[in-house]
Design an enzyme around this catalytic site. Structure first.
Site, short mmCIF file in Angstrom:
data_model
loop_
_atom_site.label_atom_id
_atom_site.label_comp_id
_atom_site.label_asym_id
_atom_site.label_seq_id
_atom_site.Cartn_x
_atom_site.Cartn_y
_atom_site.Cartn_z
N TYR A 143 0.82 -1.22 0.12
CA TYR A 143 -0.02 -0.49 -0.27
C TYR A 143 1.04 0.95 0.09
CZ TYR A 143 -3.74 3.31 1.53
OH TYR A 143 -4.67 4.30 1.43
N LYS A 147 1.30 3.59 -3.41
CA LYS A 147 0.78 5.13 -3.16
C LYS A 147 2.38 5.95 -3.08
CE LYS A 147 -3.35 5.22 -2.50
NZ LYS A 147 -4.58 5.70 -2.88
N GLN A 207 0.15 4.43 20.76
CA GLN A 207 0.30 4.66 19.23
C GLN A 207 -1.02 6.32 19.00
OE1 GLN A 207 -0.98 1.83 19.84
NE2 GLN A 207 -2.11 0.81 18.40
N ARG A 209 -3.36 8.43 16.51
CA ARG A 209 -3.52 8.84 15.10
C ARG A 209 -4.50 10.43 15.55
NH1 ARG A 209 -0.90 5.72 14.33
NH2 ARG A 209 -1.66 3.38 12.48
N ARG A 273 0.99 9.61 14.76
CA ARG A 273 0.46 10.92 13.37
C ARG A 273 0.14 11.95 13.60
NH1 ARG A 273 -2.04 6.36 9.41
NH2 ARG A 273 0.45 6.03 9.26
P1 NAD Z 1 -12.55 2.20 0.05
O1 NAD Z 1 -12.45 0.44 -0.05
O2 NAD Z 1 -13.81 2.70 0.82
O3 NAD Z 1 -12.70 2.53 -1.53
C1 NAD Z 1 -12.00 2.38 -2.53
C2 NAD Z 1 -12.85 1.71 -3.54
O4 NAD Z 1 -12.04 1.70 -4.82
C3 NAD Z 1 -14.12 0.78 -3.04
O5 NAD Z 1 -14.97 1.32 -3.95
C4 NAD Z 1 -13.42 -0.42 -4.47
O6 NAD Z 1 -14.55 -0.89 -4.66
C5 NAD Z 1 -12.72 0.30 -4.89
N1 NAD Z 1 -11.58 -0.33 -5.88
C6 NAD Z 1 -10.27 -0.42 -5.13
N2 NAD Z 1 -9.75 -1.72 -6.19
C7 NAD Z 1 -10.38 -1.36 -8.05
C8 NAD Z 1 -10.24 -1.76 -8.84
N3 NAD Z 1 -8.94 -2.12 -8.74
N4 NAD Z 1 -10.73 -0.87 -10.03
C9 NAD Z 1 -11.72 -0.03 -9.33
N5 NAD Z 1 -12.42 -0.29 -8.34
C10 NAD Z 1 -11.57 -0.16 -7.44
O7 NAD Z 1 -11.71 3.18 0.85
P2 NAD Z 1 -11.58 4.98 0.98
O8 NAD Z 1 -11.42 5.28 2.22
O9 NAD Z 1 -12.84 5.43 0.55
O10 NAD Z 1 -10.37 5.47 0.53
C11 NAD Z 1 -10.65 6.03 -0.02
C12 NAD Z 1 -9.51 6.72 -1.21
O11 NAD Z 1 -8.54 7.48 -0.57
C13 NAD Z 1 -8.73 5.09 -1.57
O12 NAD Z 1 -7.11 5.48 -2.41
C14 NAD Z 1 -7.74 5.94 0.14
O13 NAD Z 1 -5.77 4.79 0.10
C15 NAD Z 1 -7.45 6.97 0.18
N6 NAD Z 1 -7.49 7.16 1.27
C16 NAD Z 1 -8.37 6.71 2.56
C17 NAD Z 1 -7.87 7.32 4.40
C18 NAD Z 1 -8.64 6.49 5.12
O14 NAD Z 1 -8.42 7.24 5.83
N7 NAD Z 1 -9.97 6.44 3.91
C19 NAD Z 1 -7.00 7.58 4.34
C20 NAD Z 1 -5.92 7.69 3.25
C21 NAD Z 1 -5.71 7.82 2.38
N1 UDP Z 2 -7.04 -0.48 15.92
C1 UDP Z 2 -6.85 -1.16 16.87
N2 UDP Z 2 -7.36 -1.78 16.94
C2 UDP Z 2 -8.48 -2.85 15.93
C3 UDP Z 2 -8.11 -1.82 14.53
C4 UDP Z 2 -6.59 -0.91 14.58
O1 UDP Z 2 -5.67 -0.50 17.50
O2 UDP Z 2 -9.35 -2.85 16.31
C5 UDP Z 2 -5.30 -0.17 15.28
C6 UDP Z 2 -4.18 -0.01 13.88
O3 UDP Z 2 -3.14 -1.22 15.11
C7 UDP Z 2 -3.39 1.00 13.87
C8 UDP Z 2 -4.69 2.35 14.79
O4 UDP Z 2 -5.50 1.46 15.19
O5 UDP Z 2 -2.54 1.15 15.73
C9 UDP Z 2 -5.55 3.13 12.92
O6 UDP Z 2 -5.30 1.58 12.43
P1 UDP Z 2 -6.50 1.98 11.30
O7 UDP Z 2 -6.18 0.51 10.51
O8 UDP Z 2 -8.05 1.74 11.49
O9 UDP Z 2 -5.60 3.25 10.25
P2 UDP Z 2 -4.21 2.67 9.37
O10 UDP Z 2 -3.14 1.92 11.10
O11 UDP Z 2 -3.72 2.64 8.82
O12 UDP Z 2 -3.63 4.21 10.28
#
Ligand code: NAD
Ligand code: UDP
Ligand code: UDP
Length: 313
Positions: A143, A147, A207, A209, A273
């Site tokens: 991931y 990215k 940790q 967030r 973070r």
């Molecule tokens: P999500 O998993 O709900 O949405 C992702 C969408 O992309 C889904 O609808 C999935 O079906 C679609 N998808 C995945 N692979 C695909 C493919 N190969 N072709 C077509 N569609 C595909 O996630 P989200 O939380 O809505 O995240 C959206 C974007 O924001 C992502 O790019 C993610 O990396 C980025 N992002 C999200 C967060 C967060 O906290 N939610 C944080 C950082 C970055």
């Molecule tokens: N986490 C947790 N319990 C859960 C899911 C996640 O303690 O059931 C922790 C995880 O280890 C991380 C933080 O919560 O430290 C945020 O996790 P998340 O998967 O939401 O986001 P990311 O790690 O990608 O920032």
């Protein structure tokens, strides 16, 4: 305008589609429904200005639009680690295809990058200048490294082919419509508390967030798309909490009787973070409006509604 949203059936994507449709745009959505759900878009399915196409962005596609919000990619560790090679293909080949499309049709393209590109950060809070501390061979690298390549592709298409790019780095975002099996911390804790199950804190919960409510995030995406600044720009809420604090807050709000249990910390889990949002403030005049307590209430209400409607298992 005619606007393409990749990943539009997902969590953030569907909230973005709502905003764009409400503003009177014509919206095209591409999704392979890996983590997205048609139900997130049900209010638009019969609208003539909306089109939903089942398509995997790792395959090329030819369309004509003015702007592309490129969000398609699984975002939760559980989902992006389920098939890590596919995650790399989605992030790298998918972004390549969307940039090729943007180049051909001269559309502006915004990449949804992530705070994960900072890895386990040694600088705190993280500003866009920080180059990160990423493990290239760890479980999260499918991931975060892909990215990083997606960002590289954007800037190379920009320099080499003059593609009109925008890059945002999204920090942890939460809100209504998160999947109950999404695996991310806010949805896990809320769903566990509503079901009288212990909240699973990974590690000792120290940790940190920083959690951004989804409507704030979507506002930032739209401002970035319609601004001259190319980026990268951090979008997130600077309010920083330990995971244990989050568990206690959700427990107190949903179900004070529920227990907190400690589970092993996943490998490479970032210790801390917090976004530095100086750039977003300066260039976009953007900062989050919804605090954690208010945002959690809206999210908990949504989970309660879905549970009572029988939509959640
Ligand atoms: P999500 O998993 O709900 O949405 C992702 C969408 O992309 C889904 O609808 C999935 O079906 C679609 N998808 C995945 N692979 C695909 C493919 N190969 N072709 C077509 N569609 C595909 O996630 P989200 O939380 O809505 O995240 C959206 C974007 O924001 C992502 O790019 C993610 O990396 C980025 N992002 C999200 C967060 C967060 O906290 N939610 C944080 C950082 C970055
Ligand atoms: N986490 C947790 N319990 C859960 C899911 C996640 O303690 O059931 C922790 C995880 O280890 C991380 C933080 O919560 O430290 C945020 O996790 P998340 O998967 O939401 O986001 P990311 O790690 O990608 O920032
Ligand atoms: N592409 C696409 N739709 C388009 C234009 C390009 O999916 O409308 C894909 C194309 O198939 C290629 C990628 O985007 O895999 C990069 O395209 P580009 O034109 O930059 O590179 P090339 O096709 O020359 O390798």
């Amino acid at each position: 305008m005619k606007i393409l949203v990749t990943g539009g059936a997902g969590f953030i994507g569907s909230h973005l589609v709502d905003r764009l449709m409400d503003a009177g745009h014509e919206v095209l959505c591409l999704d392979n429904f890996y983590t997205g759900d048609k139900r997130n878009l049900s209010r638009w399915l019969n609208n003539p200005y909306f089109e939903l196409i089942r398509h995997d962005i790792t395959e090329p596609i030819r369309l004509e639009v003015d702007q592309i919000y490129h969000l398609a990619c699984p975002a939760s560790p559980v989902h992006y680690q389920f098939n890590p090679v596919k995650t790399v293909k989605t992030s790298v080949l998918g972004t390549l295809n969307m940039l090729g499309l943007a180049k051909r049709i001269k559309a502006r393209i915004l990449l949804a990058s992530t705070s994960e590109i900072y890895g386990d950060p040694q600088v705190h809070p993280q500003s866009e200048d920080y180059r990160g501390n990423v493990n290239p061979i760890g479980l999260r690298s499918c991931y975060d490294e892909s990215k990083r390549i997606a960002e590289t592709l954007c800037f190379d298409y920009h320099r080499q082919n003059h593609v009109d790019i925008r890059v945002v780095r999204i920090f942890n975002t939460y809100g209504p419509r998160m999947l109950e099996n999404d695996g991310r911390v806010v949805s896990n804790f809320i769903y566990q508390a509503l079901q009288n199950r212990a909240l699973t804190v990974y590690g000792d919960g120290s940790q940190t967030r920083s959690f951004c409510y989804v409507s704030d995030l979507v506002e930032g995406l739209i401002r970035m798309m319609n601004n001259d600044y190319v980026g990268p720009v951090n979008l997130g809420n600077p309010g920083e909490y330990t995971i244990l604090q989050l568990a206690q807050t959700i427990r107190d709000k949903v179900n004070p009787d529920v227990e907190i249990e400690f589970k092993p910390l996943p490998s490479d889990d970032p210790r801390q973070r917090q976004p530095d949002i100086t750039r977003a403030k300066r260039y976009l005049d953007w900062e989050p409006q919804v605090g954690l307590v208010e945002g959690l209430k809206l999210t908990i209400d949504d989970f309660r509604d879905r549970l009572s409607e029988g939509v959640l298992s």
